[in-house]
Design a protein around this motif. Structure first.
Motif, PDB file in Angstrom:
ATOM      1  N   ALA A  49       0.854  -1.195   0.000  1.00 21.01           N
ATOM      2  CA  ALA A  49       0.000   0.000   0.000  1.00 21.01           C
ATOM      3  C   ALA A  49       0.886   1.240   0.000  1.00 21.01           C
ATOM      4  N   THR A  71      -2.444   4.091  -4.850  1.00 18.77           N
ATOM      5  CA  THR A  71      -3.234   2.877  -4.621  1.00 18.77           C
ATOM      6  C   THR A  71      -4.495   2.840  -5.470  1.00 18.77           C
ATOM      7  N   TYR A  87      -0.929  -2.103  -8.689  1.00 20.45           N
ATOM      8  CA  TYR A  87      -1.050  -0.680  -9.010  1.00 20.45           C
ATOM      9  C   TYR A  87      -0.085  -0.255 -10.109  1.00 20.45           C
TER      10      TYR A  87
END
Length: 412
Positions: A150, A231, A327
Motif C-alpha cells: 500500500a 493505490t 497498481y
C-alpha cells in the motif's frame, strides 16, 4: 505514565512490581513511560511535587523526561526493523525486504540477554531471555496477519475497515532502493526537466479531428498520478517510440529513481514465462526498455491483463502464495514500431521521442539529472504541484499520429 516510589533502584520488590506492571500493560498493547526524580527530594511523587516552587511546571518536566522501561525499549527498537507475520509464521526484515524463519531469527539475537520477572503460582521469579526469544514472546512485538503493498500508507495497515487485524505494508518510502536511501519531497527548480520533456515529446501530432489534448500535459499528469494516487490503478500504459539516444530510457530512469528501484521492474519476455511473479509483485513501474519483442500476441495479452486486473496471485520462492492488489504502470520503449495495439484499444499513450538538443544542452541537462537534490524537488512537483482529480482516471490518452502508425502496422 507510571510513578512508583523512588526507592525502586534499591528495592528489588519495587523493581519486580514495576516490571510486572509494564509487562501486563504490554499484553494490552500499551507501552508505558516511567517518571523519575532525585530520591533525595522526595520518595513519592506527591512528596517531590510538594517541595517544588511551581508543582504544575515540575510535573510537566517529569512527563517530558519520562522514559520507557529498558526491556520494552529493546522490543520497540526491534519493531523498527522486524515484524512477525502469523500467516507466513516467519519474521519479516524491513532492511532486507525478506522473511526469516523464527529459529534463524532467535539464533541471530542470542548474545544479548534480558531479565524478566514473572509470576509462577504465588511466587515471583526472575527469568533470563535472549533478545531474540524475548522479542518473539513479547506482547509488544510488532505482529501482522499477512502482508500487502500500500504505497503511501503506514507500515502496518488494517486488513479491512471492520477488522482489528493488521497487515504488513512492504512499501517503505519514495525513492527506496537497495541502498535504503529515500526521497523526501522538497520544493526546488524542476524547470530543466519540464523543458526537456517538452523538447522530447512536444512534437507529437494529433490525429485530425481528435480531441485537442496536450500530449506533454497528459504525460505529466499520468506520471503525477503514480505519486498522488498510488493505490488507485490507472487503466493506461505508456508506449515510447524513437531512435536511440532520444530520451526514452532517460524518462524511464528518472521515474525509476523517483519511485525507487525496489518498486520497479525492468524485464524482457523471459520474465513473462517464469512460474514466479516476483517481477510484478510490489511494483509501481514495470518497463520493457529497448527490448525486442518476439511473441507480440503474448505481450499484447499481458498488457491487456495488467492494465485491467486489480489483483494478482503472488508466488514467491520460500513464501506461501497469496493474493495482492496491483497498481503498476507499464512503460514500453522501442526503437521501432512493434504492433502491440489493436485499432480499438484506447488504453495506451503512444508518443514519439525526438529531442533535437545540442551536445551542450544535453550536458547541462545531464548535470541536472546527476544532482540528487533535484529528485526531491521533482517528487514534490509530481506530488503537490501538478493538479489532477478523479476525472483524470476516465480521461482517454490523446490520439497521436504515432499511435495511428502503430495500429496500422498491427493491422497489416
Amino acid at each position: 505514565f507510571i510513578a512508583f516510589d523512588m526507592d525502586n533502584p534499591v528495592n528489588e520488590q519495587v523493581q519486580d512490581a514495576l516490571q510486572c506492571l509494564c509487562n501486563k500493560l504490554a499484553e494490552r498493547n500499551i507501552v508505558p513511560e516511567v517518571l523519575a526524580w532525585p530520591s533525595a527530594e522526595g520518595k513519592g511523587l506527591d512528596d517531590y511535587l510538594v517541595g517544588r516552587p511551581v508543582p504544575r511546571s515540575a510535573f510537566q518536566t517529569l512527563l517530558s523526561n519520562a522514559q520507557k522501561p529498558s526491556h520494552m525499549l529493546q522490543v520497540l527498537r526491534m519493531n523498527e526493523q522486524f515484524v512477525y507475520d502469523r500467516v507466513q509464521d516467519m519474521v519479516y526484515d524491513f532492511n532486507t525486504s525478506s522473511y526469516v524463519k523464527p529459529v534463524s531469527f532467535k539464533s541471530h539475537y542470542f548474545t544479548e540477554q534480558i531479565k524478566q520477572t514473572i509470576t509462577v503460582g504465588t511466587k515471583q521469579v526472575n527469568k533470563v531471555w535472549t533478545l531474540g526469544d524475548y522479542w518473539m514472546q513479547s506482547p509488544a512485538r510488532a505482529t501482522c496477519d499477512g502482508k500487502t503493498f500500500a504505497p503511501g500508507a503506514e507500515r502496518l495497515v488494517q486488513a479491512s475497515p471492520f477488522s482489528a487485524s493488521k497487515q504488513l505494508n512492504t512499501w517503505q518510502a519514495w525513492g527506496q532502493g537497495s541502498d535504503l536511501r529515500k526521497l523526501v519531497p522538497a520544493q526546488g527548480d524542476v524547470e530543466p526537466f519540464l523543458r526537456w520533456l517538452k523538447e522530447t515529446f512536444g512534437r507529437n501530432q494529433l490525429i485530425p479531428d481528435a480531441p485537442a489534448v496536450d500530449c506533454v500535459d497528459y504525460l505529466i499528469k499520468r506520471l503525477a498520478w503514480i505519486f498522488q494516487q498510488p493505490t488507485v490503478k490507472h487503466p493506461t500504459w505508456v508506449y515510447l517510440i524513437g531512435r536511440p539516444m532520444q530520451g526514452k530510457s532517460t524518462l524511464i530512469n528518472i521515474i525509476t529513481r523517483l519511485i525507487g528501484d525496489r518498486y520497479t521492474s525492468h524485464i524482457d519476455e523471459s520474465a513473462l514465462g517464469s512460474s514466479f511473479s516476483e517481477w510484478r509483485s510490489e511494483k509501481l513501474l514495470i518497463a520493457f526498455d529497448d527490448v525486442a519483442v518476439v511473441e507480440r500476441s503474448r505481450i499484447k495479452q499481458v498488457l491487456k491483463r495488467m492494465t485491467t486486473e486489480q489483483t494478482t496471485r503472488v508466488n514467491k520462492k520460500y513464501e506461501k502464495e497469496y493474493t495482492a492488489k496491483t497498481y503498476e504502470t507499464f512503460f514500453f520503449a522501442a526503437n521501432g514500431m512493434d504492433p502491440l495495439l489493436d485499432h480499438d484499444d484506447r488504453r495506451a499513450l503512444v508518443l514519439e521521442a525526438r529531442c533535437e538538443w545540442t551536445k551542450d544542452e544535453w550536458q547541462e541537462f545531464d548535470r541536472w539529472v546527476g544532482t540528487p537534490s533535484n529528485y526531491n524537488a521533482l517528487l514534490h512537483y509530481f506530488m503537490y504541484e501538478v493538479k489532477i482529480d478523479d476525472a483524470f482516471l476516465k480521461l482517454r490518452p490523446p490520439l497521436t499520429r504515432m499511435r495511428e502508425l502503430v495500429t496500422e502496422s498491427a493491422e497489416s
